[in-house]
Each structure stands twice: as structure tokens, then as C-alpha cells.
Design a protein around this motif. Structure first.
Motif, mmCIF file in Angstrom:
data_model
loop_
_atom_site.group_PDB
_atom_site.id
_atom_site.type_symbol
_atom_site.label_atom_id
_atom_site.label_comp_id
_atom_site.label_asym_id
_atom_site.label_seq_id
_atom_site.Cartn_x
_atom_site.Cartn_y
_atom_site.Cartn_z
ATOM 1 N N THR A 84 0.828 -1.198 0.000
ATOM 2 C CA THR A 84 0.000 0.000 0.000
ATOM 3 C C THR A 84 0.867 1.255 0.000
ATOM 4 O O THR A 84 0.553 2.216 -0.700
ATOM 5 C CB THR A 84 -0.930 0.004 1.230
ATOM 6 O OG1 THR A 84 -1.640 -1.219 1.271
ATOM 7 C CG2 THR A 84 -1.898 1.155 1.182
ATOM 8 N N SER A 85 1.965 1.258 0.753
ATOM 9 C CA SER A 85 2.811 2.451 0.806
ATOM 10 C C SER A 85 3.495 2.693 -0.533
ATOM 11 O O SER A 85 3.602 3.832 -0.977
ATOM 12 C CB SER A 85 3.844 2.338 1.923
ATOM 13 O OG SER A 85 4.739 1.275 1.651
ATOM 14 N N GLN A 86 3.935 1.639 -1.211
ATOM 15 C CA GLN A 86 4.549 1.802 -2.526
ATOM 16 C C GLN A 86 3.530 2.295 -3.540
ATOM 17 O O GLN A 86 3.811 3.184 -4.354
ATOM 18 C CB GLN A 86 5.176 0.484 -2.992
ATOM 19 C CG GLN A 86 6.412 0.098 -2.211
ATOM 20 C CD GLN A 86 6.929 -1.281 -2.606
ATOM 21 O OE1 GLN A 86 6.308 -1.959 -3.411
ATOM 22 N NE2 GLN A 86 8.059 -1.665 -2.025
ATOM 23 N N GLU A 87 2.339 1.744 -3.483
ATOM 24 C CA GLU A 87 1.297 2.173 -4.404
ATOM 25 C C GLU A 87 0.891 3.621 -4.146
ATOM 26 O O GLU A 87 0.675 4.390 -5.078
ATOM 27 C CB GLU A 87 0.071 1.268 -4.269
ATOM 28 C CG GLU A 87 0.275 -0.131 -4.785
ATOM 29 C CD GLU A 87 -0.904 -1.041 -4.482
ATOM 30 O OE1 GLU A 87 -1.904 -0.550 -3.909
ATOM 31 O OE2 GLU A 87 -0.817 -2.228 -4.818
ATOM 32 N N SER A 88 0.811 4.000 -2.895
ATOM 33 C CA SER A 88 0.428 5.372 -2.573
ATOM 34 C C SER A 88 1.520 6.353 -2.973
ATOM 35 O O SER A 88 1.222 7.462 -3.430
ATOM 36 C CB SER A 88 0.098 5.509 -1.096
ATOM 37 O OG SER A 88 1.219 5.245 -0.310
ATOM 38 N N GLU A 89 2.791 5.955 -2.855
ATOM 39 C CA GLU A 89 3.878 6.831 -3.294
ATOM 40 C C GLU A 89 3.835 7.031 -4.798
ATOM 41 O O GLU A 89 4.011 8.145 -5.295
ATOM 42 C CB GLU A 89 5.226 6.241 -2.888
ATOM 43 C CG GLU A 89 5.530 6.348 -1.414
ATOM 44 C CD GLU A 89 6.826 5.626 -1.044
ATOM 45 O OE1 GLU A 89 7.543 5.166 -1.959
ATOM 46 O OE2 GLU A 89 7.112 5.543 0.154
ATOM 47 N N GLN A 90 3.590 5.965 -5.530
ATOM 48 C CA GLN A 90 3.513 6.074 -6.985
ATOM 49 C C GLN A 90 2.307 6.906 -7.403
ATOM 50 O O GLN A 90 2.387 7.718 -8.330
ATOM 51 C CB GLN A 90 3.427 4.681 -7.615
ATOM 52 C CG GLN A 90 4.716 3.893 -7.499
ATOM 53 C CD GLN A 90 4.557 2.458 -7.981
ATOM 54 O OE1 GLN A 90 3.464 2.049 -8.333
ATOM 55 N NE2 GLN A 90 5.664 1.717 -8.000
ATOM 56 N N LEU A 91 1.204 6.717 -6.741
ATOM 57 C CA LEU A 91 0.009 7.499 -7.034
ATOM 58 C C LEU A 91 0.248 8.971 -6.748
ATOM 59 O O LEU A 91 -0.129 9.844 -7.547
ATOM 60 C CB LEU A 91 -1.172 6.982 -6.219
ATOM 61 C CG LEU A 91 -2.503 7.685 -6.422
ATOM 62 C CD1 LEU A 91 -2.982 7.477 -7.858
ATOM 63 C CD2 LEU A 91 -3.525 7.162 -5.453
ATOM 64 N N PHE A 92 0.901 9.272 -5.638
ATOM 65 C CA PHE A 92 1.218 10.649 -5.278
ATOM 66 C C PHE A 92 2.143 11.269 -6.314
ATOM 67 O O PHE A 92 1.947 12.403 -6.758
ATOM 68 C CB PHE A 92 1.868 10.689 -3.887
ATOM 69 C CG PHE A 92 2.221 12.066 -3.417
ATOM 70 C CD1 PHE A 92 1.246 12.913 -2.915
ATOM 71 C CD2 PHE A 92 3.526 12.520 -3.478
ATOM 72 C CE1 PHE A 92 1.569 14.177 -2.482
ATOM 73 C CE2 PHE A 92 3.849 13.786 -3.042
ATOM 74 C CZ PHE A 92 2.870 14.614 -2.544
ATOM 75 N N TYR A 96 1.086 14.508 -8.966
ATOM 76 C CA TYR A 96 1.743 15.808 -8.984
ATOM 77 C C TYR A 96 2.871 15.881 -10.008
ATOM 78 O O TYR A 96 3.701 16.780 -9.946
ATOM 79 C CB TYR A 96 2.268 16.150 -7.582
ATOM 80 C CG TYR A 96 1.149 16.442 -6.619
ATOM 81 C CD1 TYR A 96 0.501 17.656 -6.642
ATOM 82 C CD2 TYR A 96 0.731 15.499 -5.704
ATOM 83 C CE1 TYR A 96 -0.539 17.927 -5.778
ATOM 84 C CE2 TYR A 96 -0.309 15.752 -4.821
ATOM 85 C CZ TYR A 96 -0.933 16.978 -4.872
ATOM 86 O OH TYR A 96 -1.965 17.237 -4.006
ATOM 87 N N ASN A 97 2.918 14.939 -10.915
ATOM 88 C CA ASN A 97 3.919 14.893 -11.981
ATOM 89 C C ASN A 97 5.340 14.933 -11.431
ATOM 90 O O ASN A 97 6.186 15.692 -11.889
ATOM 91 C CB ASN A 97 3.709 16.025 -12.989
ATOM 92 C CG ASN A 97 2.419 15.864 -13.734
ATOM 93 O OD1 ASN A 97 1.991 14.741 -13.993
ATOM 94 N ND2 ASN A 97 1.790 16.981 -14.078
ATOM 95 N N LEU A 98 5.570 14.177 -10.424
ATOM 96 C CA LEU A 98 6.897 14.081 -9.832
ATOM 97 C C LEU A 98 7.595 12.872 -10.425
ATOM 98 O O LEU A 98 7.016 11.819 -10.611
ATOM 99 C CB LEU A 98 6.803 13.937 -8.312
ATOM 100 C CG LEU A 98 6.142 15.095 -7.572
ATOM 101 C CD1 LEU A 98 6.003 14.737 -6.106
ATOM 102 C CD2 LEU A 98 6.940 16.368 -7.742
ATOM 103 N N SER A 99 8.850 13.030 -10.704
ATOM 104 C CA SER A 99 9.608 11.890 -11.201
ATOM 105 C C SER A 99 10.566 11.446 -10.123
ATOM 106 O O SER A 99 10.840 12.164 -9.173
ATOM 107 C CB SER A 99 10.365 12.261 -12.475
ATOM 108 O OG SER A 99 11.305 13.276 -12.200
ATOM 109 N N SER A 100 11.120 10.289 -10.305
ATOM 110 C CA SER A 100 12.041 9.767 -9.297
ATOM 111 C C SER A 100 13.461 10.258 -9.534
ATOM 112 O O SER A 100 14.389 9.822 -8.878
ATOM 113 C CB SER A 100 12.007 8.233 -9.302
ATOM 114 O OG SER A 100 12.430 7.770 -10.573
ATOM 115 N N ASP A 101 13.671 11.160 -10.502
ATOM 116 C CA ASP A 101 15.004 11.710 -10.765
ATOM 117 C C ASP A 101 15.419 12.612 -9.622
ATOM 118 O O ASP A 101 14.610 13.313 -9.041
ATOM 119 C CB ASP A 101 15.012 12.512 -12.067
ATOM 120 C CG ASP A 101 14.700 11.642 -13.274
ATOM 121 O OD1 ASP A 101 14.933 10.419 -13.168
ATOM 122 O OD2 ASP A 101 14.217 12.186 -14.284
#
Length: 111
Positions: A84-92, A96-101
Motif C-alpha cells: 500500500t505504501s509503494q502504491e500510494s507513493e507512486q500514485l502521489f 503531482y507529476n513528480l519523477s524519481s530523478d
């Protein structure tokens, strides 16, 4: 003079009327009735409920049920938390158009 004599006669008349007076007696069971009515406590719904809940068997059963519910919630939430935490981070991030860069990735691309 007649006024004083008349007043004295009235006073004597009143005092004479008190000669045959006796102490008043009450019903011998009156005190017992009053005492019983004062001690009698009308039990409301909440008082009856509290008396039932405060019984040791009911209290112990409630504690055991609460422990089982807490244990079930704890063990069930432990396995779903990581997913759930991984899914919520990806959804967040996608919301907000945030990338992992990171900032370092941006400076390397510019060089």
C-alpha cells in the motif's frame, strides 16, 4: 383597668387550655418506612448496564475480545502496508507529476 383585666383573663384561659396536652405519638413503623424509602435507590438504565459490564466474567471476555481484534488488525495490516505504501507513493508522484530523478540526475544530463 378593665383592659388589663380582660387581657389577663384571656391569658389565663389560653394557659388553662394547655393543661391536658400530651406528647404527640407517631406510627411505630414510620421511621422504618422513611429509612427504607431513603435507602431505596431507583436504578436507571445506565446503572443497570454498568452493573452488568462490571461483572468479572463480562469484563474479562471484553478484554480478551479486544486483544484478539487488535492482534488480527496488527497482523493483517503488516502484510498490506508495504504494498500500500509503494502504491500510494507512486500514485502521489503521478498525481503531482513528480519523477524519481534526483538533482544529481539533472546535472549529469546537462553536462
Amino acid at each position: 383597668m378593665r383592659g388589663k383585666q380582660q387581657i389577663q383573663q384571656e391569658v389565663d384561659k389560653i394557659l388553662d387550655s394547655l393543661e391536658g396536652i400530651q406528647r404527640a405519638t407517631a406510627n411505630p413503623y414510620l421511621f422504618t418506612r422513611i429509612k427504607a424509602s431513603l435507602q431505596k435507590e431507583e436504578k436507571s438504565y445506565w446503572t443497570k448496564a454498568f452493573i452488568f459490564i462490571s461483572k468479572p466474567a463480562v469484563a474479562a471476555t471484553a478484554v480478551v475480545i479486544a486483544i484478539f481484534i487488535n492482534a488480527a488488525v496488527f497482523f493483517e495490516s503488516g502484510t498490506k502496508t508495504n504494498q500500500t505504501s509503494q502504491e500510494s507513493e507512486q500514485l502521489f508522484a503521478s498525481e503531482y507529476n513528480l519523477s524519481s530523478d534526483s538533482i544529481y540526475d539533472a546535472t549529469i544530463d546537462q553536462q
